[in-house]
Design a protein around this motif. Structure first.
Motif, short mmCIF file in Angstrom:
data_model
loop_
_atom_site.label_atom_id
_atom_site.label_comp_id
_atom_site.label_asym_id
_atom_site.label_seq_id
_atom_site.Cartn_x
_atom_site.Cartn_y
_atom_site.Cartn_z
N ARG A 99 0.61 -0.88 0.09
CA ARG A 99 -0.03 -0.15 0.19
C ARG A 99 0.71 1.38 -0.39
O ARG A 99 0.52 2.51 -0.22
CB ARG A 99 -1.13 -0.06 1.28
CG ARG A 99 -2.13 0.66 1.21
CD ARG A 99 -2.68 1.04 2.22
NE ARG A 99 -3.80 0.08 2.43
CZ ARG A 99 -4.83 0.16 2.52
NH1 ARG A 99 -5.39 0.47 1.02
NH2 ARG A 99 -6.01 -0.88 2.35
N LEU B 47 -1.93 2.82 7.46
CA LEU B 47 -3.61 2.46 7.47
C LEU B 47 -3.64 1.30 7.77
O LEU B 47 -4.32 0.83 8.32
CB LEU B 47 -3.96 2.61 6.19
CG LEU B 47 -4.46 4.39 6.02
CD1 LEU B 47 -4.36 4.53 4.26
CD2 LEU B 47 -5.12 5.05 6.93
N GLU B 48 -2.37 0.13 7.93
CA GLU B 48 -2.29 -1.30 7.54
C GLU B 48 -1.70 -1.20 9.21
O GLU B 48 -1.89 -2.58 9.31
CB GLU B 48 -1.30 -1.40 6.42
CG GLU B 48 -1.83 -1.88 5.23
CD GLU B 48 -3.48 -2.78 4.93
OE1 GLU B 48 -3.61 -3.65 5.87
OE2 GLU B 48 -3.98 -2.41 3.76
N ARG C 37 -7.62 4.45 0.36
CA ARG C 37 -8.71 2.99 0.82
C ARG C 37 -9.98 3.33 0.04
O ARG C 37 -11.01 1.85 0.41
CB ARG C 37 -9.72 3.43 2.18
CG ARG C 37 -8.03 3.52 2.59
CD ARG C 37 -8.87 3.92 4.54
NE ARG C 37 -9.70 5.54 3.92
CZ ARG C 37 -9.96 6.28 4.76
NH1 ARG C 37 -10.39 5.59 6.25
NH2 ARG C 37 -10.51 6.95 4.90
N PRO D 164 -9.97 -0.96 0.12
CA PRO D 164 -10.99 -1.85 1.56
C PRO D 164 -9.33 -1.63 2.87
O PRO D 164 -9.18 -2.81 2.95
CB PRO D 164 -11.84 -1.73 1.93
CG PRO D 164 -11.80 -3.14 0.84
CD PRO D 164 -11.24 -2.48 0.13
N VAL D 165 -9.46 -0.94 4.27
CA VAL D 165 -8.57 -1.69 5.10
C VAL D 165 -9.60 -1.83 6.23
O VAL D 165 -10.46 -1.49 6.89
CB VAL D 165 -8.12 -0.28 6.14
CG1 VAL D 165 -7.42 -0.44 6.87
CG2 VAL D 165 -7.19 0.37 4.57
N GLU E 18 -11.44 -2.28 9.78
CA GLU E 18 -11.15 -1.69 10.65
C GLU E 18 -10.76 -2.07 11.66
O GLU E 18 -10.21 -1.74 13.32
CB GLU E 18 -11.46 -0.45 10.97
CG GLU E 18 -11.42 0.48 10.10
CD GLU E 18 -13.04 1.77 9.90
OE1 GLU E 18 -13.23 1.48 10.66
OE2 GLU E 18 -12.51 2.64 8.88
#
Length: 514
Positions: free
Chosen positions: A54, A116-117, A162, A166-167, A169
């Motif tokens: 990413r 984010l990851e 995203r 998509p991440v 959550e």
């Protein structure tokens, strides 16, 4: 403001940090610094490898926006080199437009995408990214506003990933807590089937599972024998009624245990020892420690088990499944995606697999709930998958009693080209080629027999199918809100039971010694 900031930075006294900053800004040329960090992160599977991919995607996107688009549109002169001491000047002064800063955009894009990851890794990279951004002012090649706008663009590009990718959550799906389940001290009353050929080659989890749950009845899968029959026979041969049934293996083995649990009204124990462990990840069970904790404390949630009735020339059959089922080209698409996703990540692997699959496959004609369609594939999820209108990646709930039905139409002009274009533009959900609905039951008819797959395994061919939610099973899962588990660390990457058990035994030995 720019002149004031550059003037103040130029008057800073000489320190040892000048040489470090000068070298750092050089290492960030052409994204080399971030490429090296990404290569290091990619050596570790799981979230860190996804973070590396990413990060590189965001870096490439930010560099394109800044260097190809914005610098071409906005011509701005760089600060005069004579304002700085000689020891802080770059030997090779950039000649492109000063606005905005490409180094700042790349640094912030990479660090934000990684965060984010893996937020912890992103937190480590944040000071480095900030230093690289500041170095462009410190060495006199950018105005402060160049850096600010470049950093903003980089962060925006990273967040925009995203939309395509998509991440997740939360590390577990929501489900209703079931309190009336027995406590299985050391696995007492548990009938457990272990598949030794699932997961990592050369590793048999049987001994580790038996050691962690010494009071359980542990069976090993027999080649050529149906897992459901093996579990049913073991239950029938017991002199006392079992308290629970479970499996250690991949999704296919888990699905067999789930079918037995549903038929016998027993709680289910899931031990993830497969390659991908989709169901266990959505359930929120990552290793044997969590299984021992949950079964010992009697903590469980309600989980939907889906049913599939097939009927064709060879009669009617009934199956149970836990993740997804599919018709048409989707099984081929999934196999290609899973083959490539460890190397490229889920979304890039899905995009490549979609292109290859649509190029090679032939459409099928199906009747979905009384309406005929020509489609490339039909996807059916046990529960609603997210995100909508995109690649189905995960479930937010595993007890909603719904089936998630998605299909790709083949009866429109240029349907394959339109599908790929919609995917690349993150507009899948608004494309006429793509359709989805959430239902409690799905009746499917085919004009000729087609192969049906569920949980990664081909079940057979049929012309009439009925998908439904067959029932709900209490499945053991540790309650993370229970204060007793406050010191238990949830794993953020896949590891073998052997690694966990070695560490567990080592910790126990040390505590006994103390």
């Amino acid at each position: 403001m720019d002149r004031a900031i550059s003037g103040a930075v130029a008057e800073l006294p000489a320190t040892a940090a000048d040489a470090v900053i000068l070298r750092l800004t050089h290492t960030a040329d052409y994204g080399l610094l971030w490429t090296g960090i990404a290569a290091a992160l990619a050596t570790r599977p799981g979230s860190t490898r996804r973070a590396a991919l990413r990060g590189m995607v965001a870096l490439g996107g930010a560099s394109f926006v800044v260097n190809v688009i914005l610098k071409s549109l906005v011509a701005r002169r760089r600060p005069a080199a004579e304002l700085l001491p000689v020891y802080r000047r770059l030997v090779n002064q950039p000649t492109s437009s000063s606005f905005p800063s490409g180094h700042s955009a790349a640094a912030v894009a990479f660090a934000t995408a990684v965060a984010l990851e893996t937020p912890r890794t992103g937190l480590v990279l944040a000071p480095l990214a900030a230093t690289v951004a500041y170095s462009r002012v410190h060495t006199g090649v950018h105005w402060a506003s160049d850096v600010a706008v470049g950093a903003t663009v980089g962060g925006a590009v990273a967040m925009a990933t995203r939309r395509w990718w998509p991440v997740r959550e939360s590390d577990e799906a929501k489900a209703r807590i079931v309190r009336e389940v027995p406590m299985l001290a050391e696995g007492k009353g548990l009938v457990l089937l272990v598949n030794p050929v699932s997961g990592a080659p050369g590793y048999d989890p049987t001994e580790d599972v038996a050691a962690a749950l010494p009071a359980a009845t542990v069976l090993v899968t027999e080649p050529g024998r149906d897992c459901v029959d093996q579990l049913e026979q073991a239950i029938a041969e017991r002199t006392d009624a079992p308290a629970a049934v479970g499996a250690a293996g991949g999704d296919g083995t888990i699905a067999a245990a789930a079918a037995v649990a549903l038929r016998n009204n027993l709680p289910l124990v899931v031990i993830p020892t497969g390659t991908l462990n989709h169901f266990a990840r959505d359930l929120g069970v990552y290793d044997l420690l969590e299984v021992v904790d949950a079964t010992g404390a009697g903590e469980a949630v309600g989980v939907d088990i889906a049913g599939l009735e097939l009927s064709g020339a060879d009669g009617a059959r009934t199956y149970h499944w836990i993740n997804t089922a599919s018709l048409g080209a989707y099984p081929d698409l999934v196999r290609r995606r899973e083959k490539w996703q460890d190397r490229w990540g889920k979304w890039p692997a899905f995009a490549a697999a979609l292109v290859v699959t649509l190029r090679r496959s032939e459409p099928i004609r199906v009747r979905l709930n009384q309406q005929w369609h020509d489609v490339w594939f039909v996807f059916v999820g046990n529960g609603v998958y997210h995100p909508h209108g995109a690649v189905p990646a995960f479930r937010s709930r595993i007890d909603d009693g719904l089936l998630d039905v998605r299909w790709l139409r083949a009866d429109l002009k240029f349907s394959r080209t339109r599908a790929v274009a919609a995917l690349l533009l993150a507009a899948f959900g608004r494309s006429k080629v793509y359709s989805e609905q959430q239902v409690h039951e799905l009746i499917v008819q085919l004009d000729e027999p087609e192969a049906v797959a569920a949980d990664g395994e081909v079940l057979g061919e049929a012309t009439n199918l009925r998908f439904s939610v067959a029932g709900q099973v209490a499945t053991y899962r540790r309650d993370e809100e229970n204060p007793r588990w406050a010191t238990r660390a949830r794993p953020h990457h896949r590891r073998s039971l052997a690694e966990w058990w070695d560490r567990r035994r080592g910790a126990d030995d040390r505590s006994v010694g103390l």
